[in-house]
Design a protein around this motif. Structure first.
Motif, PDB file in Angstrom:
ATOM      1  N   GLU A   1       0.820  -1.219   0.000  1.00 56.67           N
ATOM      2  CA  GLU A   1       0.000   0.000   0.000  1.00 56.67           C
ATOM      3  C   GLU A   1       0.849   1.262   0.000  1.00 56.67           C
ATOM      4  N   GLU A   2       2.003   1.224   0.672  1.00 56.41           N
ATOM      5  CA  GLU A   2       2.837   2.409   0.784  1.00 56.41           C
ATOM      6  C   GLU A   2       3.840   2.529  -0.361  1.00 56.41           C
ATOM      7  N   GLY A   3       3.828   1.579  -1.280  1.00 55.66           N
ATOM      8  CA  GLY A   3       4.701   1.674  -2.443  1.00 55.66           C
ATOM      9  C   GLY A   3       6.179   1.484  -2.150  1.00 55.66           C
ATOM     10  N   VAL A   4       6.505   0.671  -1.150  1.00 51.39           N
ATOM     11  CA  VAL A   4       7.907   0.385  -0.834  1.00 51.39           C
ATOM     12  C   VAL A   4       8.521  -0.410  -1.993  1.00 51.39           C
ATOM     13  N   ARG A   5       9.754  -0.094  -2.342  1.00 54.16           N
ATOM     14  CA  ARG A   5      10.373  -0.718  -3.502  1.00 54.16           C
ATOM     15  C   ARG A   5      10.825  -2.152  -3.248  1.00 54.16           C
ATOM     16  N   VAL A   6      11.375  -2.434  -2.052  1.00 54.53           N
ATOM     17  CA  VAL A   6      12.006  -3.726  -1.789  1.00 54.53           C
ATOM     18  C   VAL A   6      11.512  -4.298  -0.468  1.00 54.53           C
ATOM     19  N   ALA A   7      11.283  -5.605  -0.459  1.00 53.89           N
ATOM     20  CA  ALA A   7      11.016  -6.338   0.780  1.00 53.89           C
ATOM     21  C   ALA A   7      12.119  -7.366   0.961  1.00 53.89           C
ATOM     22  N   SER A   8      12.805  -7.304   2.098  1.00 60.68           N
ATOM     23  CA  SER A   8      13.824  -8.310   2.400  1.00 60.68           C
ATOM     24  C   SER A   8      13.348  -9.136   3.581  1.00 60.68           C
ATOM     25  N   PHE A   9      13.914 -10.316   3.726  1.00 58.43           N
ATOM     26  CA  PHE A   9      13.491 -11.232   4.778  1.00 58.43           C
ATOM     27  C   PHE A   9      14.706 -11.811   5.477  1.00 58.43           C
ATOM     28  N   LEU A  18       3.771 -10.176  -2.720  1.00 56.96           N
ATOM     29  CA  LEU A  18       4.609  -8.990  -2.855  1.00 56.96           C
ATOM     30  C   LEU A  18       4.869  -8.669  -4.325  1.00 56.96           C
ATOM     31  N   LYS A  19       5.194  -9.675  -5.104  1.00 57.61           N
ATOM     32  CA  LYS A  19       5.485  -9.445  -6.516  1.00 57.61           C
ATOM     33  C   LYS A  19       4.243  -8.944  -7.260  1.00 57.61           C
ATOM     34  N   ASP A  20       3.076  -9.438  -6.883  1.00 54.04           N
ATOM     35  CA  ASP A  20       1.844  -8.942  -7.490  1.00 54.04           C
ATOM     36  C   ASP A  20       1.630  -7.471  -7.182  1.00 54.04           C
ATOM     37  N   GLY A  21       2.185  -7.021  -6.042  1.00 54.68           N
ATOM     38  CA  GLY A  21       2.082  -5.621  -5.662  1.00 54.68           C
ATOM     39  C   GLY A  21       3.209  -4.762  -6.192  1.00 54.68           C
ATOM     40  N   GLY A  22       4.062  -5.336  -7.031  1.00 56.33           N
ATOM     41  CA  GLY A  22       5.157  -4.575  -7.627  1.00 56.33           C
ATOM     42  C   GLY A  22       6.365  -4.402  -6.745  1.00 56.33           C
ATOM     43  N   VAL A  23       6.488  -5.224  -5.704  1.00 53.55           N
ATOM     44  CA  VAL A  23       7.604  -5.124  -4.761  1.00 53.55           C
ATOM     45  C   VAL A  23       8.703  -6.116  -5.154  1.00 53.55           C
ATOM     46  N   VAL A  24       9.949  -5.666  -5.102  1.00 52.02           N
ATOM     47  CA  VAL A  24      11.102  -6.529  -5.358  1.00 52.02           C
ATOM     48  C   VAL A  24      11.374  -7.345  -4.099  1.00 52.02           C
ATOM     49  N   VAL A  25      11.461  -8.663  -4.219  1.00 54.86           N
ATOM     50  CA  VAL A  25      11.605  -9.561  -3.070  1.00 54.86           C
ATOM     51  C   VAL A  25      13.043 -10.068  -2.977  1.00 54.86           C
ATOM     52  N   VAL A  26      13.682  -9.810  -1.827  1.00 56.30           N
ATOM     53  CA  VAL A  26      15.090 -10.159  -1.644  1.00 56.30           C
ATOM     54  C   VAL A  26      15.267 -10.864  -0.299  1.00 56.30           C
ATOM     55  N   PRO A  27      15.099 -12.182  -0.249  1.00 55.85           N
ATOM     56  CA  PRO A  27      15.327 -12.909   1.008  1.00 55.85           C
ATOM     57  C   PRO A  27      16.820 -12.995   1.332  1.00 55.85           C
ATOM     58  N   SER A  28      17.122 -13.170   2.612  1.00 58.19           N
ATOM     59  CA  SER A  28      18.487 -13.464   3.048  1.00 58.19           C
ATOM     60  C   SER A  28      18.611 -14.959   3.254  1.00 58.19           C
ATOM     61  N   VAL A  29      19.723 -15.540   2.833  1.00 54.15           N
ATOM     62  CA  VAL A  29      19.920 -16.983   2.954  1.00 54.15           C
ATOM     63  C   VAL A  29      21.317 -17.258   3.488  1.00 54.15           C
ATOM     64  N   GLY A  30      21.473 -18.450   4.066  1.00 55.61           N
ATOM     65  CA  GLY A  30      22.773 -18.848   4.575  1.00 55.61           C
ATOM     66  C   GLY A  30      23.232 -20.178   4.036  1.00 55.61           C
ATOM     67  N   ALA A  31      22.529 -20.657   2.998  1.00 58.59           N
ATOM     68  CA  ALA A  31      22.895 -21.934   2.401  1.00 58.59           C
ATOM     69  C   ALA A  31      22.457 -21.954   0.939  1.00 58.59           C
ATOM     70  N   ARG A  32      23.181 -22.688   0.125  1.00 60.88           N
ATOM     71  CA  ARG A  32      22.865 -22.746  -1.300  1.00 60.88           C
ATOM     72  C   ARG A  32      21.460 -23.285  -1.538  1.00 60.88           C
ATOM     73  N   ARG A  33      21.078 -24.320  -0.820  1.00 53.96           N
ATOM     74  CA  ARG A  33      19.762 -24.927  -1.057  1.00 53.96           C
ATOM     75  C   ARG A  33      18.634 -23.944  -0.756  1.00 53.96           C
TER      76      ARG A  33
END
Length: 375
Positions: free
Chosen positions: A86-94, A106-121
């Motif tokens: 709703e607020e038009g934030v560009r990026v969501a990280s997790f 999030l993607k349907d709302g036009g938000v770029v999704v960037v999770p944090s990971v600690g393993a290849r899988r």
């Protein structure tokens, strides 16, 4: 410096300021956005109303892109996703891998999704679910972290996925940025380095504690919440490491009660959140409660300046940091160092017969063969 990261989120520099609880508020994020990097608001220590207010505050100060960090396992995650859209934030990280459904919303709302990971899988999983990029944190990073070094984990992930990879864990200068690009990253994410700036609201006494830290003063412990947690070795950490089960439980209940009053979260909710952090590991009840109210332990240091009773998450890189520049000065310095490093590498200091032109990984739009992420 154009990379797949700068093209994806619309920033000038391939640098991310991570979402650190009680640290990454509107002031730090605004300064980062104005400097041309990607600032990330930490929402886990905010109520939904506070999150909306913080987003609007940043928006009122700059029109540059910024992001919000979420806890994928939070009970109100969907409400926070709705606020971001709703607020038009560009990026969501997790901090943890989000579900396929949250990514789609999030993607349907036009938000770029960037999770944090600690393993290849984990990177492969979220990429298959539609994540736009991943932040890969090696064991050098602060807070909850893994045991695989960035120099091993980063190339593994960069080779495994076809989305931009952002390197985290052990970065603080332009040399590190160039090294990350060489490994196949599209940029770097830094927490401790941004915490130690004049734009950070962390109390000066706490910053001084970080600046004085040597490599031996930064430890990886399970004593706080049963999970690997990299932080400065403080009185609180020593107390938790030396406490027996009953004493740990009493300490956890006392601190959980205080966090409950501040956050408005009931005991059932706190226990639920603590259990959600277990990740299949066996935790004592004191560890479950401490996992639920770890934000309170962080707040004691990062907001109240109580280094004696709080905890201070820290990457190993704190041992290399010696000053408190503004965010603008930091980003400018880092990019100058990166350009100087690239110039040095391209003018004869490399092995005999090396190409004289700058590494192609530093230019070109995402999607071509010169993209640092391989996307």
């Amino acid at each position: 410096m154009r990379t797949a990261l700068t093209e994806l989120v619309g920033v000038r520099h391939p640098i991310v300021q991570t979402g650190m609880g009680w640290v990454s508020g509107p002031r730090l994020v605004t300064a980062t956005a104005r400097a041309g990097a990607l600032g990330i608001l930490a929402s886990a220590t905010m109520t939904p109303d506070q999150l909306r207010s913080a987003v609007r505050e940043v928006r009122s100060r700059t029109d540059a892109p910024f992001g919000v960090n979420l806890r994928a396992d939070a009970g109100d995650a969907r409400e926070r996703v709705r606020i971001i859209v709703e607020e038009g934030v560009r990026v969501a990280s997790f901090a943890l891998a989000p579900s396929k459904e949250l990514i789609a919303e999030l993607k349907d709302g036009g938000v770029v999704v960037v999770p944090s990971v600690g393993a290849r899988r984990h990177a492969e999983k979220v990429a298959a679910w539609g994540a736009d990029a991943v932040i890969v944190q090696g064991g050098e990073g602060g807070g909850h972290t893994g045991d695989v070094a960035t120099t091993v984990l980063l190339p593994q992930v960069a080779d495994a996925v076809d989305i931009p990879v952002i390197a985290a864990g052990g970065f603080h200068d332009g040399r590190g940025l160039v090294a990350a690009l060489a490994y196949g990253a599209a940029g770097v994410a830094m927490g401790t380095r941004f915490l130690l700036t004049s734009d950070s609201t962390v109390p000066d006494a706490v910053k001084a504690r970080y600046l004085a830290a040597t490599a031996k003063d930064i430890t990886l412990t399970r004593a706080v919440d049963g999970l690997p947690h990299r932080m400065l070795r403080t009185e609180m950490v020593a107390e938790l490491e030396g406490a027996g089960r009953l004493r740990s439980l009493a300490t956890a209940v006392r601190r959980a009660s205080r966090f409950r009053r501040i956050s408005g979260l009931g005991w059932p909710g706190m226990v639920r959140d603590g259990l959600a952090l277990r990740h299949g590991k066996e935790l004592t009840w004191s560890q479950v409660l401490l996992a639920a109210n770890t934000p309170m332990l962080l707040r004691a240091a990062m907001v109240e300046g109580r280094t004696d009773v709080g905890i201070m998450a820290s990457g190993q890189v704190a041992a290399l940091i010696q000053d408190l520049p503004s965010v603008g000065e930091l980003v400018s310095r880092l990019m100058t160092e990166a350009e100087r490093t690239l110039a040095t590498l391209s003018t004869g200091s490399g092995p005999p017969g090396a190409e004289s032109s700058p590494p192609r990984a530093t230019s070109g739009p995402p999607g071509d063969e010169s993209s640092p992420s391989g996307a």
